[in-house]
Motif scaffolding. Structure first.
Motif, mmCIF file in Angstrom:
data_model
loop_
_atom_site.group_PDB
_atom_site.id
_atom_site.type_symbol
_atom_site.label_atom_id
_atom_site.label_comp_id
_atom_site.label_asym_id
_atom_site.label_seq_id
_atom_site.Cartn_x
_atom_site.Cartn_y
_atom_site.Cartn_z
ATOM 1 N N ASN A 32 0.849 -1.192 0.000
ATOM 2 C CA ASN A 32 0.000 0.000 0.000
ATOM 3 C C ASN A 32 0.886 1.244 0.000
ATOM 4 O O ASN A 32 1.864 1.307 0.738
ATOM 5 N N LEU A 33 0.533 2.223 -0.821
ATOM 6 C CA LEU A 33 1.413 3.368 -1.075
ATOM 7 C C LEU A 33 0.693 4.700 -1.044
ATOM 8 O O LEU A 33 -0.497 4.776 -1.341
ATOM 9 N N ILE A 34 1.461 5.740 -0.738
ATOM 10 C CA ILE A 34 1.058 7.123 -0.954
ATOM 11 C C ILE A 34 1.959 7.638 -2.076
ATOM 12 O O ILE A 34 3.194 7.599 -1.951
ATOM 13 N N PRO A 42 5.578 4.201 1.578
ATOM 14 C CA PRO A 42 4.637 3.193 2.074
ATOM 15 C C PRO A 42 3.497 3.876 2.825
ATOM 16 O O PRO A 42 3.686 4.901 3.474
ATOM 17 N N TRP A 43 2.315 3.294 2.708
ATOM 18 C CA TRP A 43 1.155 3.799 3.446
ATOM 19 C C TRP A 43 0.904 2.812 4.573
ATOM 20 O O TRP A 43 0.606 1.649 4.327
ATOM 21 N N GLY A 44 1.013 3.246 5.795
ATOM 22 C CA GLY A 44 0.936 2.383 6.971
ATOM 23 C C GLY A 44 -0.450 1.865 7.274
ATOM 24 O O GLY A 44 -0.906 1.971 8.406
ATOM 25 N N VAL A 45 -1.110 1.307 6.298
ATOM 26 C CA VAL A 45 -2.424 0.695 6.501
ATOM 27 C C VAL A 45 -2.300 -0.776 6.101
ATOM 28 O O VAL A 45 -1.668 -1.096 5.098
ATOM 29 N N ASP A 46 -2.838 -1.669 6.922
ATOM 30 C CA ASP A 46 -2.715 -3.100 6.646
ATOM 31 C C ASP A 46 -3.620 -3.556 5.511
ATOM 32 O O ASP A 46 -3.202 -4.274 4.624
#
Length: 122
Positions: A32-34, A42-46
């Protein structure tokens, strides 16, 4: 799927996507990315079920004009309260599947819009 490169020299451009990854300027990125025209992080969402307001509030620091939320392989909508801070700041939020978010990002970026893609892996 591969996408054709268009405008945006020196900027991040989605050039492809597939299961669990996207290609940005032909470089593979997993998870998952921003993505902004100038950065990839990285986007810190699981996963979709773990989305929280804090995942969207952090996007305020990027000062976007519009946020494209790529919900994965299929179109899924999250609770409106998750994007309240963005909407209250006058930032547009569009929800679409990740493939559509990648294509739309390229178009808006080529128009010099301040776009941010919040991408869940396909």
């Amino acid at each position: 799927m591969k996408m054709h490169q268009a405008l945006g020299q020196g900027k991040n451009l989605f050039t492809g996507y597939g299961e669990g990854h996207v290609l940005i300027n032909a470089e593979r990125h997993e998870g998952n990315l921003i993505v902004t025209p100038d950065s990839v992080q990285p986007w810190g969402v699981d996963d979709f079920s773990s989305l929280a307001e804090s995942h969207f509030n952090m996007l305020l620091d990027l000062q976007p004009e519009v946020v494209l939320f790529g919900s994965g392989a299929s179109l899924r909508f999250f609770h409106p309260r998750l994007m309240a801070a963005l909407v209250n700041a006058g930032i547009g939020v569009d929800v679409m599947d990740t493939q559509a978010a990648c294509r739309t990002f390229n178009i808006l970026m080529a128009e010099d819009r301040r776009v941010v893609a919040a991408i869940l892996a396909i």
